[in-house]
Scaffold this motif. Structure first.
Motif, PDB file in Angstrom:
ATOM      1  N   SER A  50       0.825  -1.198   0.000  1.00 32.91           N
ATOM      2  CA  SER A  50       0.000   0.000   0.000  1.00 32.91           C
ATOM      3  C   SER A  50       0.863   1.253   0.000  1.00 32.91           C
ATOM      4  O   SER A  50       1.602   1.514   0.950  1.00 32.91           O
ATOM      5  CB  SER A  50      -0.930  -0.001   1.220  1.00 32.91           C
ATOM      6  N   SER A  51       0.751   2.048  -1.041  1.00 33.02           N
ATOM      7  CA  SER A  51       1.568   3.261  -1.154  1.00 33.02           C
ATOM      8  C   SER A  51       1.200   4.300  -0.099  1.00 33.02           C
ATOM      9  O   SER A  51       2.047   5.082   0.316  1.00 33.02           O
ATOM     10  CB  SER A  51       1.408   3.866  -2.557  1.00 33.02           C
ATOM     11  N   ARG A  52      -0.062   4.298   0.348  1.00 32.44           N
ATOM     12  CA  ARG A  52      -0.474   5.281   1.336  1.00 32.44           C
ATOM     13  C   ARG A  52       0.131   5.003   2.714  1.00 32.44           C
ATOM     14  O   ARG A  52       0.086   5.850   3.601  1.00 32.44           O
ATOM     15  CB  ARG A  52      -2.000   5.331   1.443  1.00 32.44           C
ATOM     16  N   LEU A  53       0.692   3.811   2.896  1.00 37.15           N
ATOM     17  CA  LEU A  53       1.334   3.453   4.164  1.00 37.15           C
ATOM     18  C   LEU A  53       2.854   3.583   4.097  1.00 37.15           C
ATOM     19  O   LEU A  53       3.547   3.151   5.012  1.00 37.15           O
ATOM     20  CB  LEU A  53       0.957   2.023   4.558  1.00 37.15           C
ATOM     21  N   HIS A  54       3.363   4.171   3.018  1.00 38.04           N
ATOM     22  CA  HIS A  54       4.806   4.357   2.893  1.00 38.04           C
ATOM     23  C   HIS A  54       5.230   5.649   3.601  1.00 38.04           C
ATOM     24  O   HIS A  54       5.661   6.616   2.978  1.00 38.04           O
ATOM     25  CB  HIS A  54       5.219   4.384   1.423  1.00 38.04           C
ATOM     26  N   THR A  55       5.084   5.629   4.927  1.00 35.65           N
ATOM     27  CA  THR A  55       5.477   6.762   5.767  1.00 35.65           C
ATOM     28  C   THR A  55       6.381   6.247   6.872  1.00 35.65           C
ATOM     29  O   THR A  55       6.427   5.026   7.133  1.00 35.65           O
ATOM     30  CB  THR A  55       4.237   7.432   6.385  1.00 35.65           C
ATOM     31  N   GLU A 294      -6.320   4.014   8.672  1.00 38.84           N
ATOM     32  CA  GLU A 294      -5.494   3.947   7.455  1.00 38.84           C
ATOM     33  C   GLU A 294      -5.171   2.503   7.098  1.00 38.84           C
ATOM     34  O   GLU A 294      -5.196   2.130   5.918  1.00 38.84           O
ATOM     35  CB  GLU A 294      -4.199   4.741   7.657  1.00 38.84           C
ATOM     36  N   ALA A 298      -6.435   0.611   3.707  1.00 37.32           N
ATOM     37  CA  ALA A 298      -5.437  -0.006   2.831  1.00 37.32           C
ATOM     38  C   ALA A 298      -5.735  -1.482   2.613  1.00 37.32           C
ATOM     39  O   ALA A 298      -5.616  -1.998   1.488  1.00 37.32           O
ATOM     40  CB  ALA A 298      -4.045   0.165   3.436  1.00 37.32           C
ATOM     41  N   LYS A 301      -8.687  -1.860   0.261  1.00 41.95           N
ATOM     42  CA  LYS A 301      -8.279  -1.545  -1.102  1.00 41.95           C
ATOM     43  C   LYS A 301      -7.533  -2.706  -1.729  1.00 41.95           C
ATOM     44  O   LYS A 301      -7.767  -3.067  -2.894  1.00 41.95           O
ATOM     45  CB  LYS A 301      -7.415  -0.298  -1.104  1.00 41.95           C
TER      46      LYS A 301
END
Length: 307
Positions: A50-55, A294, A298, A301
């Motif tokens: 999941s790109s939105r979790l790349h933090t 989040e 993810a 998705k």
């Protein structure tokens, strides 16, 4: 003294000698191990996909999940094998190896929890500088430092322990090779080793707790200054999971190693050990995902794309 130095293996008594109870514990621990592997490795894969979790926050979480897989794998498989075996022996080399890996991962877990507290401090107290401060290089250095601290502790303690000689009987009243019961079997004076263990463990524990307490003190002051109730709730929610994990891990480990006079029976002490070596690694992915919107989004998705 010559006879004491030729001890080449130990017998792990485990938690019971009742065959029926051993079968029950085998089933319970096997389920715990499977859930631990699926939960933690699944969280690692989810964060990876999941790109939105790349933090930075989820980068540390994925590394913590990988660490929990390693942490549980050094105790549960051997415990499962011993529950089905009449001869519950472990070689001296195997015992030292298990103990060394335990020191590495237990120390790294403390360091990871401290690093994650620092990450939350930076995100909440200095949000505009967050991505400048928590760069990928700095995150990688923090992860490397977590493991390096564990390796330093392991080398120091193992070097001292391997210089001791051990007496008969070679019986360890535990389900894994823990430091206190092993030192109780030493024929040579273990005082220097005990001081070294206390120094290494105490330094890791104190420094990580100081970082966590300092981080959350500043976080609390910042949250109290947020005017909106929704803003305060959102800030608190990002810290709740981490605080839960910190409380569980530090509470059980400090009870076991820092309060010997209050530990009670050997069985009670082993039950606490089961909690921080087996149960907490299983619970961590649930703690960090159940209340995390989040992660839920993810996961939904990923599932939609795979269906």
């Amino acid at each position: 003294m010559e006879n004491s130095s030729v001890v080449t293996d130990f017998i792990l008594l485990g938690m019971t000698d009742n065959p029926q109870l051993e079968i029950l514990l085998f089933g319970v621990f096997l389920i715990v191990y499977i859930v631990t592997l699926l939960g933690n490795l699944g969280l690692v894969v989810l964060i990876r996909l999941s790109s939105r979790l790349h933090t930075p926050m989820y980068f540390f979480l994925s590394n913590l999940s990988f660490l929990d897989v390693c942490f549980s794998s050094i105790t549960i498989p051997k415990t499962l094998a011993n529950l089905l075996s009449k001869l519950k022996d472990v070689s001296f080399l195997g015992c030292v190896t298990q103990m060394g890996l335990f020191i590495v991962f237990a120390s790294a877990e403390c360091n990871f929890l401290a690093s994650m507290a620092y990450d939350r401090y930076t995100a909440i107290c200095h949000p505009l500088l967050y991505h400048i401060t928590m760069t990928r290089v700095r995150c990688l250095l923090l992860v490397a430092g977590c493991y390096l601290g564990g390796l330093v502790n392991m080398v120091a303690v193992m070097t001292s322990i391997t210089q001791l000689s051990f007496c008969q009987p070679r019986i360890l009243p535990h389900f894994f090779c823990d430091i206190p019961p092993l030192l109780a079997l030493a024929c040579s004076d273990p005082w220097d080793t005990q001081i070294l263990v206390a120094g290494c463990g105490g330094f890791t524990l104190v420094t990580s707790i100081v970082v966590i307490l300092a981080s959350y003190m500043f976080i609390l002051l910042t949250i109290l200054g947020i005017p909106s109730a929704s803003g305060k709730q959102k800030a608190f929610s990002t810290c709740a999971s981490h605080l839960t994990a910190v409380g569980l891990y530090y509470g059980t480990t400090m009870y076991t190693y820092l309060l010997p006079s209050r530990r009670g029976s050997q069985t009670g002490n082993q039950m606490v050990s089961v909690f921080y070596t087996m149960v907490i690694p299983m619970l961590n992915p649930l703690i960090y995902s159940l209340r995390n919107q989040e992660v839920k989004v993810a996961l939904q998705k990923i599932l939609r794309h795979s269906s």
